[in-house]
Write a protein that holds these residues in place. Structure first.
Motif, mmCIF file in Angstrom:
data_model
loop_
_atom_site.group_PDB
_atom_site.id
_atom_site.type_symbol
_atom_site.label_atom_id
_atom_site.label_comp_id
_atom_site.label_asym_id
_atom_site.label_seq_id
_atom_site.Cartn_x
_atom_site.Cartn_y
_atom_site.Cartn_z
ATOM 1 N N THR A 35 24.041 15.781 -5.686
ATOM 2 C CA THR A 35 23.963 14.361 -5.318
ATOM 3 C C THR A 35 23.281 13.518 -6.385
ATOM 4 O O THR A 35 23.280 12.293 -6.293
ATOM 5 C CB THR A 35 23.195 14.209 -3.999
ATOM 6 N N GLU A 36 22.705 14.221 -7.379
ATOM 7 C CA GLU A 36 21.997 13.532 -8.456
ATOM 8 C C GLU A 36 20.926 12.603 -7.892
ATOM 9 O O GLU A 36 20.799 11.435 -8.277
ATOM 10 C CB GLU A 36 22.993 12.758 -9.337
ATOM 11 N N SER A 37 20.140 13.153 -6.975
ATOM 12 C CA SER A 37 19.106 12.360 -6.308
ATOM 13 C C SER A 37 17.820 12.260 -7.125
ATOM 14 O O SER A 37 16.942 11.473 -6.800
ATOM 15 C CB SER A 37 18.782 12.999 -4.951
ATOM 16 N N GLY A 38 17.722 13.039 -8.166
ATOM 17 C CA GLY A 38 16.493 13.067 -8.958
ATOM 18 C C GLY A 38 15.538 14.171 -8.544
ATOM 19 O O GLY A 38 14.538 14.423 -9.222
ATOM 20 N N LYS A 39 15.846 14.826 -7.446
ATOM 21 C CA LYS A 39 14.974 15.881 -6.922
ATOM 22 C C LYS A 39 14.901 17.073 -7.873
ATOM 23 O O LYS A 39 13.887 17.765 -7.945
ATOM 24 C CB LYS A 39 15.487 16.319 -5.550
ATOM 25 N N TYR A 40 15.956 17.298 -8.639
ATOM 26 C CA TYR A 40 16.030 18.471 -9.511
ATOM 27 C C TYR A 40 16.044 18.081 -10.990
ATOM 28 O O TYR A 40 16.600 18.795 -11.824
ATOM 29 C CB TYR A 40 17.275 19.296 -9.168
ATOM 30 N N ASP A 41 15.421 16.968 -11.307
ATOM 31 C CA ASP A 41 15.436 16.492 -12.692
ATOM 32 C C ASP A 41 14.748 17.459 -13.654
ATOM 33 O O ASP A 41 15.121 17.535 -14.832
ATOM 34 C CB ASP A 41 14.766 15.110 -12.790
ATOM 35 N N ASN A 42 13.750 18.194 -13.160
ATOM 36 C CA ASN A 42 13.051 19.126 -14.059
ATOM 37 C C ASN A 42 13.963 20.267 -14.505
ATOM 38 O O ASN A 42 13.703 20.923 -15.517
ATOM 39 C CB ASN A 42 11.796 19.686 -13.385
ATOM 40 N N TYR A 43 15.054 20.504 -13.745
ATOM 41 C CA TYR A 43 16.011 21.549 -14.130
ATOM 42 C C TYR A 43 17.127 20.985 -15.019
ATOM 43 O O TYR A 43 18.071 21.693 -15.349
ATOM 44 C CB TYR A 43 16.624 22.201 -12.882
ATOM 45 N N LEU A 44 17.002 19.731 -15.371
ATOM 46 C CA LEU A 44 17.926 19.101 -16.313
ATOM 47 C C LEU A 44 17.228 18.726 -17.621
ATOM 48 O O LEU A 44 17.825 18.125 -18.516
ATOM 49 C CB LEU A 44 18.545 17.843 -15.690
ATOM 50 N N GLN A 45 15.945 19.097 -17.723
ATOM 51 C CA GLN A 45 15.125 18.728 -18.885
ATOM 52 C C GLN A 45 15.692 19.328 -20.170
ATOM 53 O O GLN A 45 16.106 20.493 -20.211
ATOM 54 C CB GLN A 45 13.687 19.212 -18.648
ATOM 55 N N ASP A 47 24.072 23.772 -4.461
ATOM 56 C CA ASP A 47 24.036 22.817 -3.357
ATOM 57 C C ASP A 47 22.639 22.222 -3.247
ATOM 58 O O ASP A 47 21.690 22.929 -2.893
ATOM 59 C CB ASP A 47 24.422 23.491 -2.038
ATOM 60 N N GLU A 48 22.515 20.939 -3.570
ATOM 61 C CA GLU A 48 21.206 20.292 -3.510
ATOM 62 C C GLU A 48 20.683 20.192 -2.087
ATOM 63 O O GLU A 48 19.491 20.365 -1.835
ATOM 64 C CB GLU A 48 21.292 18.887 -4.127
ATOM 65 N N PRO A 70 10.664 28.926 2.556
ATOM 66 C CA PRO A 70 11.930 28.240 2.899
ATOM 67 C C PRO A 70 13.122 29.070 2.447
ATOM 68 O O PRO A 70 13.133 29.623 1.353
ATOM 69 C CB PRO A 70 11.828 26.925 2.126
ATOM 70 N N VAL A 71 14.121 29.153 3.319
ATOM 71 C CA VAL A 71 15.312 29.941 3.016
ATOM 72 C C VAL A 71 16.540 29.055 3.168
ATOM 73 O O VAL A 71 16.699 28.399 4.195
ATOM 74 C CB VAL A 71 15.425 31.154 3.958
ATOM 75 N N PRO A 72 17.412 28.998 2.171
ATOM 76 C CA PRO A 72 18.623 28.166 2.296
ATOM 77 C C PRO A 72 19.592 28.751 3.305
ATOM 78 O O PRO A 72 19.721 29.965 3.429
ATOM 79 C CB PRO A 72 19.218 28.202 0.883
ATOM 80 N N ASN A 73 20.255 27.883 4.009
ATOM 81 C CA ASN A 73 21.224 28.308 5.011
ATOM 82 C C ASN A 73 22.598 28.434 4.360
ATOM 83 O O ASN A 73 23.520 27.675 4.643
ATOM 84 C CB ASN A 73 21.268 27.299 6.161
ATOM 85 N N VAL A 74 22.724 29.420 3.471
ATOM 86 C CA VAL A 74 23.969 29.554 2.716
ATOM 87 C C VAL A 74 24.734 30.809 3.092
ATOM 88 O O VAL A 74 25.834 31.021 2.616
ATOM 89 C CB VAL A 74 23.681 29.573 1.196
ATOM 90 N N VAL A 75 24.160 31.645 3.919
ATOM 91 C CA VAL A 75 24.818 32.894 4.306
ATOM 92 C C VAL A 75 24.604 33.116 5.787
ATOM 93 O O VAL A 75 23.732 32.515 6.404
ATOM 94 C CB VAL A 75 24.247 34.094 3.510
ATOM 95 N N ASN A 76 25.397 33.995 6.374
ATOM 96 C CA ASN A 76 25.251 34.274 7.797
ATOM 97 C C ASN A 76 24.309 35.444 8.018
ATOM 98 O O ASN A 76 23.909 36.134 7.079
ATOM 99 C CB ASN A 76 26.617 34.538 8.444
ATOM 100 N N GLU A 77 23.973 35.691 9.295
ATOM 101 C CA GLU A 77 22.978 36.708 9.641
ATOM 102 C C GLU A 77 23.419 38.109 9.238
ATOM 103 O O GLU A 77 22.595 38.975 9.028
ATOM 104 C CB GLU A 77 22.696 36.667 11.145
#
Length: 699
Positions: A383-393, A511-512, A306-313
């Motif tokens: 968004t504090e969705s809980g998806k990245y909670d392990n990176y807040l441990q 960016d979550e 998976p690659v984030p869509n954060v930059v252009n080609e």
């Protein structure tokens, strides 16, 4: 018949070679490719072939002509040897540059290929036409297949896939056309088979575009037997750790004295230095860093990276890594890697986009990624969705004074991005970089010891402090180890990466929704290095713009067009150049047609085609048969006695041929005589200039 076959063969060969050049342009990322120049080079090769193949000369004369042309070319080269030597030296440099650019997937320019195209395309077209017309009619199909397989094997898989439809269509049409020509030779003139085959080729090409081109096999599944067995084969025991570069193993103990060496680890073919990620860790217990879960999965077509869509080609680029004296199964890569190409073994990745091979890497590998080294933290989307909670441990053993310190540092800021900058500035300016540190006391939490007791340290100190302090302000962060490339290069221009370049830094989530991360390196010396990279990057961008502009100008000058200005006259001059080239190409094709038609009329067993041609030629000078006239009546009404005599002789032979077809004159001497007589007669009536103008541009 032979003339028709030659026209079709020429057209089919041109279309096939044009297709291959298009694929080559995409694979090698050739900018400003000139298809007009390619067409001229193809036309030169075709002209040479057809002149030597169909000139009505004896073989010895053709050999002499070839030797004369070679002699003239040798004289030209000899009297311009200094220019030729410079041209060869320049193009050798182009070839060396192309070799590096193509291998690393960089953009190349048409002017770098121009000398190669000038030589290779005429020779290739000559060779393909000769083999196709004289030995193996479908040679061009085999040639195309070989080229496509070559590109597939060397990693241009996606491009080859994209052109599969056209490949199938063009080669099926080519085969059907060749089959139709063979049927004509056998006396089968119906077009029905070729129509069926062409329709079938279109349907087949369309259907194949919907079929899967990467078949995993009947036993494949995301969590199936094969994938589970594959996971067990991954070589995690030899994965990278800072301990291999002289640091203490951070998964067991952080901090303490270290003894680094300058032993070489890697070499990298790259445009500039990068942070090369080796391992990312998310779980901190107060004494060490660990990976909270083993989430490695094998890269497959159904499980891509998976690659984030954060930059252009335009930010997509490549580097090539050569493992030299490092023994690891880790595949080092920059942030935002989208693919890794290696010669053998499975490729695995985890949730932090860390890459491992199924075996220790000994050979080079190429990394494709988006160059977003300095991703901005001005935009933070959490968004504090809980998806990245392990990176807040955070561990429970961190003393309260550490929390109080973070609150004190960031109290003047409201936005999260400003708090991140506050923590960065505090670590970067308050503490010194040093390898001369004391042993870590037993049972003492590492971050507290660094901030309040040691107050100096190396990369693992700063990376740990930044990661944990960012988590305290609710910013998902992870601890990363790998190499921070320096500017050291070898004689071949490859970056040298040694153990002294081993490094640790933080990565923060910006960016979550996009799973986009940015590098934050609070280590003082590393920050100075980044500033230097940024300054040189700005200068390099200016130089690249200038170089690219010069390359474009040089390419246009080599094409004969000069620099294209924005004024109206320059645009017109640019268009006139290509219009002239097109006219030259049309002229060459017309001359070839006249030669083919002449040979066809002279070599034909019947005289009737030549007689019909003669009537058309005479019509051009207003000598024409009237609707109420018979053949002999027309001849007797011709005023010129010499022409009347010749035409009467020709008509008599045509009558004899028509009414007595078994008595065909198989000799071509009479036909030559008639043909050249008519052309000489028309030339005398019109004059030389008008004759040649009407001959070339009239039907």
């Amino acid at each position: 018949m032979n003339s028709f076959k030659n026209y079709i063969s020429l057209l089919v060969t041109y279309v096939n070679m044009l297709f291959i050049m298009r694929v080559t342009e995409k694979c090698f990322k050739i900018k400003n490719f000139s298809y007009i120049y390619f067409s001229i080079c193809f036309g030169v090769g075709a002209l040479i072939y057809y002149l030597f193949a169909y000139l009505p000369w004896k073989k010895i004369y053709k050999i002499l002509l070839g030797l004369i042309l070679i002699f003239i070319a040798s004289l030209i080269i000899y009297y311009n040897k200094q220019y030729v030597a410079k041209l060869i030296a320049l193009n050798i440099q182009y070839i060396l540059t192309l070799n590096d650019s193509i291998f690393n997937g960089k953009i190349t320019f048409f002017y770098q290929y121009k000398f190669i195209i000038t030589i290779v395309i005429p020779l290739s077209s000559l060779l393909i036409l000769k083999i196709g017309n004289e030995l193996f009619s479908d040679f061009i199909i085999a040639f195309n297949l070989a080229i496509m397989l070559f590109y597939w094997y060397y990693g241009y898989v996606e491009i080859v896939k994209g052109y599969t439809f056209y490949f199938v269509l063009i080669n099926t049409c080519t085969y059907s056309i060749h089959s139709y020509i063979d049927n004509l030779k056998k006396g089968i003139s119906t077009l029905r088979p070729i129509v069926y085959i062409l329709l079938f080729s279109i349907v087949l090409s369309a259907v194949q575009s919907f079929l899967p081109k990467d078949i995993e096999g009947k036993y494949y599944s995301e969590d199936g037997i094969i994938n589970k067995i594959s996971k067990s084969n991954i070589d995690q025991e030899d994965s990278y750790n800072l301990s291999s570069s002289g640091y203490n193993p951070t998964d067991k103990k952080l901090g303490g004295p270290v003894q680094l060496d300058s032993k070489e680890a890697l070499k990298v073919a790259s445009d500039k230095p990068y942070y090369l990620r080796g391992v990312a860790k998310d779980y901190y217990d107060g004494f060490s860093w660990k990976i909270s879960e083993d989430s490695f999965k094998r890269v497959t077509n159904k499980n891509p990276i998976p690659v984030p869509n954060v930059v252009n080609e335009s930010q997509k680029t490549y580097i090539t890594i050569y493992p030299t004296k490092i023994n690891t199964s880790t595949l080092f890569s920059p942030l935002n890697t989208m693919n890794i190409y290696k010669k053998s073994g499975g490729l695995y990745f985890n949730k932090d986009k860390v890459f491992l091979s199924s075996k220790v890497m000994k050979n080079e590998y190429r990394v494709e990624f988006y160059d977003s080294l300095y991703s901005s933290i001005d935009y933070i989307n959490h968004t504090e969705s809980g998806k990245y909670d392990n990176y807040l441990q955070l561990p429970p053993n961190i003393p309260k004074r550490v929390y109080d310190l973070v609150e004190e540092i960031t109290k003047g800021s409201i936005d999260r991005k400003d708090k991140i900058k506050d923590i960065y500035n505090y670590l970067n300016t308050t503490f010194k970089y040093s390898l001369d540190v004391s042993e870590m006391p037993e049972g003492v939490e590492f971050l507290d010891h660094f901030l309040f007791t040691e107050k100096k340290g190396y990369c693992t100190y700063f990376a740990t402090a930044a990661t944990i302090m960012l988590r305290m302000i609710n910013v998902p962060s992870r601890y990363v180890e790998g190499f921070n490339m320096s500017y050291d290069k070898d004689v071949n221009g490859l970056y040298i990466v040694s153990n002294k370049n081993a490094h640790a830094w933080s990565e923060i989530l910006i960016d979550e929704d996009l799973d986009a991360w940015a590098i934050l390196d609070a280590t003082p010396s590393a920050f100075e290095e980044i500033e230097r990279i940024e300054r040189e990057e700005v200068e390099r961008n200016k130089e690249d713009d200038s170089i690219e502009s010069n390359k474009d100008n040089r390419q246009e000058l080599e094409d004969g067009g000069g620099v294209i200005e924005t004024n109206h006259k320059s645009v017109l001059r640019f268009n006139y150049k290509y219009s002239f080239v097109l006219l030259v190409l049309v002229f060459i094709l017309r001359v070839l047609y006249i030669i083919f038609r002449k040979n066809k009329l002279i070599k034909c067993k019947k005289l009737i085609p030549l007689y019909i041609y003669t009537l058309k030629r005479l019509k051009d000078i207003n000598i024409r048969i009237q609707p109420h006239e018979g053949e002999m009546e027309f001849v007797n009404n011709i005023e010129d006695e010499i022409l009347k005599l010749k035409m009467r002789e020709m008509v008599s032979q045509v009558f004899e041929e028509y009414y007595s077809p078994t008595k065909l004159d198989k000799k071509i001497e009479n036909k030559k005589d008639y043909y050249y007589f008519i052309e000489r007669y028309i030339k005398e009536k019109r004059g030389i200039w008008k004759y040649y103008i009407y001959r070339i541009f009239n039907k």
